[in-house]
Scaffold this motif. Sequence first.
Motif, PDB file in Angstrom:
ATOM      1  N   THR A 157       0.859  -1.178   0.000  1.00  0.00           N
ATOM      2  CA  THR A 157       0.000   0.000   0.000  1.00  0.00           C
ATOM      3  C   THR A 157       0.896   1.229   0.000  1.00  0.00           C
ATOM      4  O   THR A 157       2.035   1.187   0.477  1.00  0.00           O
ATOM      5  CB  THR A 157      -0.932   0.045   1.226  1.00  0.00           C
ATOM      6  N   ARG A 171       2.909 -11.809   5.294  1.00  0.00           N
ATOM      7  CA  ARG A 171       2.172 -12.606   6.272  1.00  0.00           C
ATOM      8  C   ARG A 171       2.837 -13.975   6.381  1.00  0.00           C
ATOM      9  O   ARG A 171       2.925 -14.719   5.398  1.00  0.00           O
ATOM     10  CB  ARG A 171       0.706 -12.767   5.853  1.00  0.00           C
ATOM     11  N   SER A 222       0.244 -14.169  15.879  1.00  0.00           N
ATOM     12  CA  SER A 222      -0.516 -12.929  15.838  1.00  0.00           C
ATOM     13  C   SER A 222       0.352 -11.677  15.944  1.00  0.00           C
ATOM     14  O   SER A 222      -0.140 -10.574  15.745  1.00  0.00           O
ATOM     15  CB  SER A 222      -1.541 -12.914  16.988  1.00  0.00           C
ATOM     16  N   THR A 282       3.232  -8.786  15.075  1.00  0.00           N
ATOM     17  CA  THR A 282       3.731  -8.104  13.878  1.00  0.00           C
ATOM     18  C   THR A 282       4.952  -7.280  14.250  1.00  0.00           C
ATOM     19  O   THR A 282       4.938  -6.537  15.241  1.00  0.00           O
ATOM     20  CB  THR A 282       2.662  -7.185  13.277  1.00  0.00           C
ATOM     21  N   ASN A 286       3.644 -11.583  11.357  1.00  0.00           N
ATOM     22  CA  ASN A 286       3.677 -10.702  10.187  1.00  0.00           C
ATOM     23  C   ASN A 286       4.869  -9.751  10.251  1.00  0.00           C
ATOM     24  O   ASN A 286       5.330  -9.377  11.329  1.00  0.00           O
ATOM     25  CB  ASN A 286       2.396  -9.863  10.121  1.00  0.00           C
ATOM     26  N   LYS A 290       5.912  -5.954   8.738  1.00  0.00           N
ATOM     27  CA  LYS A 290       5.595  -4.734   7.994  1.00  0.00           C
ATOM     28  C   LYS A 290       6.895  -4.084   7.549  1.00  0.00           C
ATOM     29  O   LYS A 290       7.854  -3.965   8.324  1.00  0.00           O
ATOM     30  CB  LYS A 290       4.797  -3.758   8.856  1.00  0.00           C
ATOM     31  N   GLU A 310      -1.299   7.959   9.451  1.00  0.00           N
ATOM     32  CA  GLU A 310      -2.057   7.129   8.509  1.00  0.00           C
ATOM     33  C   GLU A 310      -2.202   5.693   9.010  1.00  0.00           C
ATOM     34  O   GLU A 310      -2.592   4.794   8.262  1.00  0.00           O
ATOM     35  CB  GLU A 310      -1.375   7.147   7.139  1.00  0.00           C
ATOM     36  N   ASP A 311      -1.860   5.478  10.282  1.00  0.00           N
ATOM     37  CA  ASP A 311      -2.057   4.180  10.945  1.00  0.00           C
ATOM     38  C   ASP A 311      -1.222   3.056  10.361  1.00  0.00           C
ATOM     39  O   ASP A 311      -1.648   1.898  10.310  1.00  0.00           O
ATOM     40  CB  ASP A 311      -3.539   3.778  10.927  1.00  0.00           C
ATOM     41  N   GLU A 369      -0.849   0.062  12.556  1.00  0.00           N
ATOM     42  CA  GLU A 369      -2.065  -0.727  12.818  1.00  0.00           C
ATOM     43  C   GLU A 369      -2.418  -1.565  11.588  1.00  0.00           C
ATOM     44  O   GLU A 369      -1.873  -1.382  10.511  1.00  0.00           O
ATOM     45  CB  GLU A 369      -3.226   0.197  13.182  1.00  0.00           C
ATOM     46  N   ASN A 370      -3.374  -2.458  11.801  1.00  0.00           N
ATOM     47  CA  ASN A 370      -3.964  -3.257  10.698  1.00  0.00           C
ATOM     48  C   ASN A 370      -2.934  -4.046   9.874  1.00  0.00           C
ATOM     49  O   ASN A 370      -2.815  -3.812   8.661  1.00  0.00           O
ATOM     50  CB  ASN A 370      -4.782  -2.337   9.773  1.00  0.00           C
ATOM     51  N   PRO A 371      -2.196  -4.955  10.453  1.00  0.00           N
ATOM     52  CA  PRO A 371      -2.246  -5.394  11.853  1.00  0.00           C
ATOM     53  C   PRO A 371      -1.387  -4.519  12.764  1.00  0.00           C
ATOM     54  O   PRO A 371      -0.481  -3.827  12.301  1.00  0.00           O
ATOM     55  CB  PRO A 371      -1.677  -6.812  11.781  1.00  0.00           C
ATOM     56  N   HIS A 372      -1.694  -4.589  14.062  1.00  0.00           N
ATOM     57  CA  HIS A 372      -0.985  -3.789  15.060  1.00  0.00           C
ATOM     58  C   HIS A 372       0.471  -4.219  15.151  1.00  0.00           C
ATOM     59  O   HIS A 372       0.801  -5.398  15.231  1.00  0.00           O
ATOM     60  CB  HIS A 372      -1.650  -3.950  16.425  1.00  0.00           C
TER      61      HIS A 372
END
Length: 395
Positions: free
Chosen positions: A54, A67, A72, A74, A131, A133, A152-153, A156-159
Motif C-alpha cells: 500500500t 504474512r 498474531s 507483527t 507478520n 511490515k 495514517e495508521d 495498525e492493521n495489523p498492530h
Amino acid sequence: MAIHDEVKKIADDIYAKLIDIRRGIHKFPELGLKTYRTAELITGHLTGLGVEVTKAADGSGVVGLIRGKAGSKTVALRADIDALPVNEENSFEYRSCISGAMHACGHDFHTACLLGASEILYRLKDKINGNIKLLFQPGEEGLDGALAMIEEDVLENPHVNACIAAHVWPYVPVGKIAVIYGPSFSAINNFIITITGKGGHGAMPHDTVDPIIAGCNIINALQTIKSRRIDSFEPATVSICSFNAGTSVNIIPDTAVIGGTLRTFNLDLRKKIETMICEISKGIAEPMGAKVSVQFMNEAPPVMNDREITELFINSASKIAGKENIITDIRPAMVSEDFAFFSEKVPSTYFWLGCRNEEKGMIHPLHSSNFQGDEECIKIGAAAFAQFAIDYLAI
C-alpha cells in the motif's frame, strides 16, 4: 541448515541485485515528501516478490506486508528513502544526476537493505510466525515523514508490536554493527531568533537601534547555557548555525535573524533550555531598544532503544555478523532522527551499520558531498533486519 544460515545465503545470492538497486536509487535522489519515483521503484520490487503493498504519505512512502504462518504478532522494519539538498562531488558513474540533490546520508543504502530483507523474509515466510511490515518512509531529513505515516495508521492493521531501523555509520568499520541501550539519538529543537531594531545610516548609529550588535551579544550569551548553567554531566548542545542581517556596508538594517539548533536527551532539560534561550535573547535585546521573537520548530524526541528489543537484536545480529563484530560501547549521537516517533509508540531499537573502509577512501562523514560507504554493508544490513524479524516473531 539453521535458519540464520539460510538468511545469510539468500543475502549473498541477492547481493549483486541489491547493489544495482542502491546505485539506481543513488543516481536519482529525491527530497522530502516528494520521493515518488523512489516509491514506485520500491513498489515494483515488492510486488514482483508477491508482497502486499500500500502507498503512504500521499504516494511518497510505501508499506509492505508479509504474512507468515500462524502467529498474531507483527514486527515493523523501517528505512528512510529521501535524500539531502547537496550537490554531489563524487565522480563514480552512478553519482547523482539531479542537481542539488544527493544521498549524502545513506538512505539509498537503507532502502536497499530493507528491500533485501523483504526478499529474504518473503522466501522464508512459510517458516516465520506472525507478520512483517516493511516501512519505506520519506521525509526523514525534514522530520515530518514518520509522523505523516504514523497518522495514517501504518502501525495498525495489523498492530505493530516492535520496530527496528538502521543507519549506515561511517565511523564504524564495514562488517561491524553498533547498538546501545537507552537513548541513541538526541531530541531536536531548531530555533529562529528575530531581532527587530531601527535601521539607518552606518555613519549615524546613534539614530538607530542596531539589531546586529544585539544579535552578536545574544550569540555570545547563548554559549554560556551549556558552559555555565547546565550540569557538565548532562548532554546538551546549543549551536548557532546562521546569522543573517543587512544588505550593504553602510546601512544598519532593521532586522537580524539568528538560526540555531538545540540537542538534548532529556525532554525536561530541553524545555528548560528553551526558556533560557527566550530569556537571554529578550534580556539582551530589549534594554537596547530592540524587540525579539523566538520560534522553535522541527521538534522531535530522542530515539529510545528498548532494553528487551535491543538485547534480542544483539543476539540476532551476532548470528549474522559474529558476536565479535557487535559493538555495544559506542556513545549516543547528538544528531536527531524522526524514527523517535516510532520508538515513542512501540518498543523499538535503532542500530548503526558500519560502512567505513579506509583502504577504499570511504571515510567521509554523513551529509558530506563526498560521502560514500562500502556496499558490503548492504547484505549485512539486509540479513540483520531479516534475522531480527524471524527471531522476534519466534518468541
